[in-house]
Design an enzyme around this catalytic site. Structure first.
Site, short mmCIF file in Angstrom:
data_model
loop_
_atom_site.label_atom_id
_atom_site.label_comp_id
_atom_site.label_asym_id
_atom_site.label_seq_id
_atom_site.Cartn_x
_atom_site.Cartn_y
_atom_site.Cartn_z
N CYS A 176 0.83 -1.21 0.00
CA CYS A 176 0.00 0.00 0.00
C CYS A 176 0.87 1.27 0.00
O CYS A 176 1.47 1.59 -1.02
CB CYS A 176 -0.99 -0.02 1.16
SG CYS A 176 -2.37 1.12 0.91
N GLU A 228 -2.21 -8.70 4.15
CA GLU A 228 -2.30 -9.17 5.53
C GLU A 228 -3.75 -9.26 6.02
O GLU A 228 -4.05 -10.02 6.97
CB GLU A 228 -1.50 -8.26 6.47
CG GLU A 228 -2.08 -6.89 6.75
CD GLU A 228 -1.69 -5.83 5.74
OE1 GLU A 228 -1.83 -4.64 6.04
OE2 GLU A 228 -1.25 -6.20 4.62
N HIS A 235 -3.78 -4.71 0.69
CA HIS A 235 -3.31 -5.18 2.00
C HIS A 235 -3.45 -6.70 2.09
O HIS A 235 -4.47 -7.21 2.57
CB HIS A 235 -4.11 -4.51 3.12
CG HIS A 235 -3.74 -3.09 3.36
ND1 HIS A 235 -2.74 -2.72 4.25
CD2 HIS A 235 -4.21 -1.95 2.82
CE1 HIS A 235 -2.62 -1.40 4.24
NE2 HIS A 235 -3.50 -0.91 3.39
#
Length: 249
Positions: free
Chosen positions: A119, A216, A214
């Site tokens: 990002c 994660e 993202h």
């Protein structure tokens, strides 16, 4: 007793936070999901303090690590990429964070350390290599905040190798995107609206890929997303085993 190999050390620049619920004062933080993804992949996530590079050589600080992860965060100051005015939507700009992250990006790419940029991290690398950003994508009907959307991945890229996919569902949170692509960088993924969602440096000596989303957020459930962290840690493990000679500009 069988000895296991030590986990590769993955440096993650911390983010400044004005408050946190568990602390009485301002803090330096990293997202728990991000740290846990690196840990699950077999790495040792280490938050590093964003200090002024003029007083603490970044290349020397990175020399002890086996890989680097540039995480998400607030916006870069527009003057960093040549803009004379800032859009009203630009938020959480911090000059020290900008200076430190840009230096980490440059020094990591110079050193031969593996690098995963996420990002804001992708935007930092793009600006560090002379690229620019679109300060705002056009409001709530066009921005990529709090959405999951399909992203098409170019074949033959490190991103495709890491995710094992030519299309993936990406969890996004950004209102800015790449405008001018930095020197040597090539887009590796795009959203349906044309937004650059991935960047790489073809021919670069070390493992490096960057994503605008993202991974994660869904890595604990999505093998393709977790593959990015697996690839970073494996590259860091390989770097540790063969040794390296950090370069300096």
């Amino acid at each position: 007793m069988t000895r296991t190999h030590p986990r590769p050390l993955i440096a993650i620049p911390a983010r400044f936070a004005a408050t946190t619920s568990a602390l009485r004062y301002a803090a330096e933080v990293n997202a728990r999901a991000l740290v846990e993804a690196v840990w699950r992949a077999g790495g040792e996530p280490v938050s590093i303090h964003p200090a002024d590079p003029a007083g603490a050589d970044v290349a020397e600080r990175l020399a002890r690590f086996d890989g680097v992860l540039l995480p998400g965060g607030g916006d870069l100051a527009p003057h960093r990429y040549g803009a004379t005015d800032a859009h009203d939507s630009v938020y959480d700009v911090d000059d020290l964070q900008d200076v430190f992250d840009l230096e980490v990006a440059r020094r990591t790419l110079d050193s031969g350390l593996p690098l995963l940029a996420i990002c804001r991290g992708l935007q930092v690398v793009n600006v560090a290599l002379g690229g620019s950003l679109e300060q705002d994508m056009g409001g709530a009907d066009r921005e990529h905040r709090h959405i999951v959307h399909p992203v098409a991945i170019r074949r033959g890229t490190l991103l495709e190798q890491a995710t094992g996919a030519e299309k993936t569902d990406a969890s996004c949170y950004h209102h800015q995107r790449v405008d001018r692509v930095g020197a040597g960088l090539k887009p590796t993924a795009r959203a349906a609206d044309g937004t650059v969602e991935g960047l790489e440096l073809p021919g670069h000596a070390a493992w490096f890929t960057a994503v605008q989303w993202h991974p994660e957020d869904t890595a604990d459930q999505d093998r393709a997303q977790h593959g990015l962290f697996d690839a970073l840690v494996q590259a860091a493990r390989n770097t540790r085993s063969v040794g390296r000679c950090p370069a300096a500009r």
